[in-house]
Design an enzyme around this catalytic site. Structure first.
Site, mmCIF file in Angstrom:
data_model
loop_
_atom_site.group_PDB
_atom_site.id
_atom_site.type_symbol
_atom_site.label_atom_id
_atom_site.label_comp_id
_atom_site.label_asym_id
_atom_site.label_seq_id
_atom_site.Cartn_x
_atom_site.Cartn_y
_atom_site.Cartn_z
ATOM 1 N N LYS A 59 0.610 -1.265 -0.092
ATOM 2 C CA LYS A 59 -0.160 0.078 -0.065
ATOM 3 C C LYS A 59 0.944 1.287 -0.056
ATOM 4 O O LYS A 59 0.333 2.226 -0.057
ATOM 5 C CB LYS A 59 -0.938 -0.133 1.131
ATOM 6 C CG LYS A 59 -0.217 0.271 2.414
ATOM 7 C CD LYS A 59 -1.574 0.264 3.600
ATOM 8 C CE LYS A 59 -0.747 0.272 4.929
ATOM 9 N NZ LYS A 59 -1.798 0.626 5.960
ATOM 10 N N ASP A 60 2.192 1.163 0.556
ATOM 11 C CA ASP A 60 3.091 2.218 0.184
ATOM 12 C C ASP A 60 3.559 2.453 -1.137
ATOM 13 O O ASP A 60 4.110 3.641 -1.341
ATOM 14 C CB ASP A 60 4.135 1.998 1.205
ATOM 15 C CG ASP A 60 3.674 2.071 2.614
ATOM 16 O OD1 ASP A 60 2.785 2.487 3.112
ATOM 17 O OD2 ASP A 60 4.661 1.534 3.565
ATOM 18 N N ARG A 92 -8.068 7.992 5.304
ATOM 19 C CA ARG A 92 -9.141 7.215 5.073
ATOM 20 C C ARG A 92 -9.835 6.698 6.116
ATOM 21 O O ARG A 92 -11.141 6.779 6.356
ATOM 22 C CB ARG A 92 -8.551 5.693 4.184
ATOM 23 C CG ARG A 92 -9.423 4.459 4.095
ATOM 24 C CD ARG A 92 -8.664 3.579 3.637
ATOM 25 N NE ARG A 92 -7.648 3.022 4.396
ATOM 26 C CZ ARG A 92 -7.967 2.235 5.467
ATOM 27 N NH1 ARG A 92 -9.173 2.004 5.805
ATOM 28 N NH2 ARG A 92 -6.894 2.161 6.331
ATOM 29 N N ARG A 93 -9.273 6.164 7.353
ATOM 30 C CA ARG A 93 -9.739 5.786 8.531
ATOM 31 C C ARG A 93 -10.483 6.940 9.041
ATOM 32 O O ARG A 93 -11.595 6.934 9.617
ATOM 33 C CB ARG A 93 -8.843 5.157 9.424
ATOM 34 C CG ARG A 93 -8.237 3.847 9.094
ATOM 35 C CD ARG A 93 -7.264 3.388 9.965
ATOM 36 N NE ARG A 93 -6.588 1.968 9.303
ATOM 37 C CZ ARG A 93 -5.077 1.965 9.422
ATOM 38 N NH1 ARG A 93 -4.228 2.876 9.934
ATOM 39 N NH2 ARG A 93 -4.780 0.996 8.793
ATOM 40 N N ARG A 105 0.933 9.605 14.735
ATOM 41 C CA ARG A 105 2.151 8.860 13.986
ATOM 42 C C ARG A 105 2.867 7.917 14.791
ATOM 43 O O ARG A 105 2.660 7.984 16.100
ATOM 44 C CB ARG A 105 2.985 9.815 13.272
ATOM 45 C CG ARG A 105 2.560 10.223 11.894
ATOM 46 C CD ARG A 105 3.539 10.774 11.006
ATOM 47 N NE ARG A 105 4.683 9.624 10.694
ATOM 48 C CZ ARG A 105 5.735 9.980 9.772
ATOM 49 N NH1 ARG A 105 5.913 11.070 9.447
ATOM 50 N NH2 ARG A 105 6.672 8.831 9.724
ATOM 51 N N ARG A 110 1.845 3.510 18.864
ATOM 52 C CA ARG A 110 0.604 3.751 18.953
ATOM 53 C C ARG A 110 -0.278 2.871 19.883
ATOM 54 O O ARG A 110 -1.154 3.338 20.509
ATOM 55 C CB ARG A 110 -0.089 3.324 17.294
ATOM 56 C CG ARG A 110 0.470 4.323 16.619
ATOM 57 C CD ARG A 110 -0.030 3.786 14.973
ATOM 58 N NE ARG A 110 0.649 4.462 13.951
ATOM 59 C CZ ARG A 110 0.295 4.880 12.953
ATOM 60 N NH1 ARG A 110 -1.188 4.615 12.545
ATOM 61 N NH2 ARG A 110 1.029 5.462 11.965
ATOM 62 N N CYS A 162 -1.350 7.235 -1.938
ATOM 63 C CA CYS A 162 -1.674 6.160 -0.761
ATOM 64 C C CYS A 162 -2.002 6.827 0.532
ATOM 65 O O CYS A 162 -2.675 6.307 1.481
ATOM 66 C CB CYS A 162 -0.495 5.317 -0.522
ATOM 67 S SG CYS A 162 0.956 6.501 0.129
#
Length: 322
Positions: free
Chosen positions: A79-80, A127-128, A145, A151, A240
């Site tokens: 996805k990157d 997106r989230r 981040r 996280r 992305c």
């Protein structure tokens, strides 16, 4: 004895786990030894929001090392990768994809529906953020981040300051941390990022022996799904870090295997939520993605994407590969 293959990887725990898995698979399938070579990328050196650093911030240094022949192959979180092909390089294998869904880690073992209004949820992806707002649960969504442990520490650590975080389930699985997941989010609630959970094993296109050797790792269903999802992303001309989601599933149809592709473009505040689906054969994966993107554009997806930089308070993009 052949010299070990030099596999370039980012130095994060997740990147090393992913690369170690690929290295072990190569050795198991071919007998060829593989050594990991850490490569520091611009994304690793900076704490700035990803959209300010540019598309491909986590892969450019790895690709430079491939071109300079200081490594033989690289493993990326697919996805990157920018959707444009890199000159002289080739994605030789897409190994079997991990579960691409998103996962919630919340205090008190709570699910998304059990979080009270005003609960603070952290995530790194626009997106989230957009989809959480679209659910209308009155959550306070904050951009974060950092690597997976950082996280998780903001929910589970001694200095926790969040009620929940949303992460890619695949990353937690590769790190052996699925025990902390309080809910794996249904794609009907949270559609994944294009190619989430998939890896790309890349080498130089002119290294024909290595291209052939790596092909043993390629998983055709995973590659077809990723091709469909990334074709949608490319046709939308979105990067992305854009509020674009896509999820392709392969299933047995009446006339053989079929791809069922769902795609979405959501405004950062959740007020506009365009979702469509399309089916076709794996051989037509790219065309399915392009056609679904065209339908989304006809509904006005371009107007959402054209304003993705104006995200409003508290919704700027702080994404990373983890």
């Amino acid at each position: 004895m052949s010299t070990p293959l030099r596999l370039g990887t980012r130095g994060s725990a997740l990147a090393m786990a992913q690369s170690g898995h690929v290295a072990a698979a190569i050795t198991a399938a071919t007998g060829r030894a593989v050594e990991l070579v850490e490569v520091v990328t611009a994304g690793d050196r900076s704490s700035a929001p990803v959209q300010r650093l540019g598309v491909g911030v986590f892969v450019s240094a790895l690709r430079d090392a491939l071109t300079a022949r200081t490594i033989d192959l690289a493993v990326h979180s697919y996805k990157d990768l920018p959707t444009a092909e890199a000159s002289g390089l080739h994605v030789a294998a897409v190994p079997p994809r991990q579960d691409p869904r998103d996962a919630l880690v919340a205090t008190g073992g709570r699910t998304l529906a059990e979080l009270p209004p005003g609960a603070v949820v952290g995530t790194g992806a626009l997106r989230r953020i957009a989809q959480l707002h679209a659910l209308g649960l009155q959550l306070e969504v904050t951009p974060i981040r950092g690597n997976v442990d950082t996280r998780l520490g903001r929910v589970l650590g001694p200095d926790a300051d969040l009620d929940a975080v949303v992460l890619a389930r695949a990353g937690l699985a590769r790190l052996g941390r699925t025990d902390v997941i309080t809910e794996t989010l249904d794609p009907m609630l949270m559609l994944p990022a294009p190619a989430q959970g998939a890896l790309a094993v890349e080498c130089r296109a002119d290294d024909s022996d290595l291209v052939e050797l790596l092909a043993v790792l390629d998983h055709a269903p995973s590659r077809a799904a990723v091709v469909a999802e990334r074709a949608l992303l490319a046709t939308l001309e979105a990067g992305c870090s854009a509020p674009v989601a896509a999820y392709a599933e392969l299933a047995e149809g009446e006339n053989g295997d079929e791809i069922y592709l769902r795609g979405a473009v959501i405004s950062p505040d959740g007020s506009r939520d365009l979702r469509l689906s399309r089916t076709g054969t794996p051989a037509d994966a790219a065309e399915i993605g392009k056609a679904l993107a065209a339908e989304l554009l006809e509904l006005g997806a371009d107007s959402i994407l054209g304003h993705e930089g104006s995200t409003g308070p508290g919704t700027q993009q702080f994404g990373s590969t983890e």
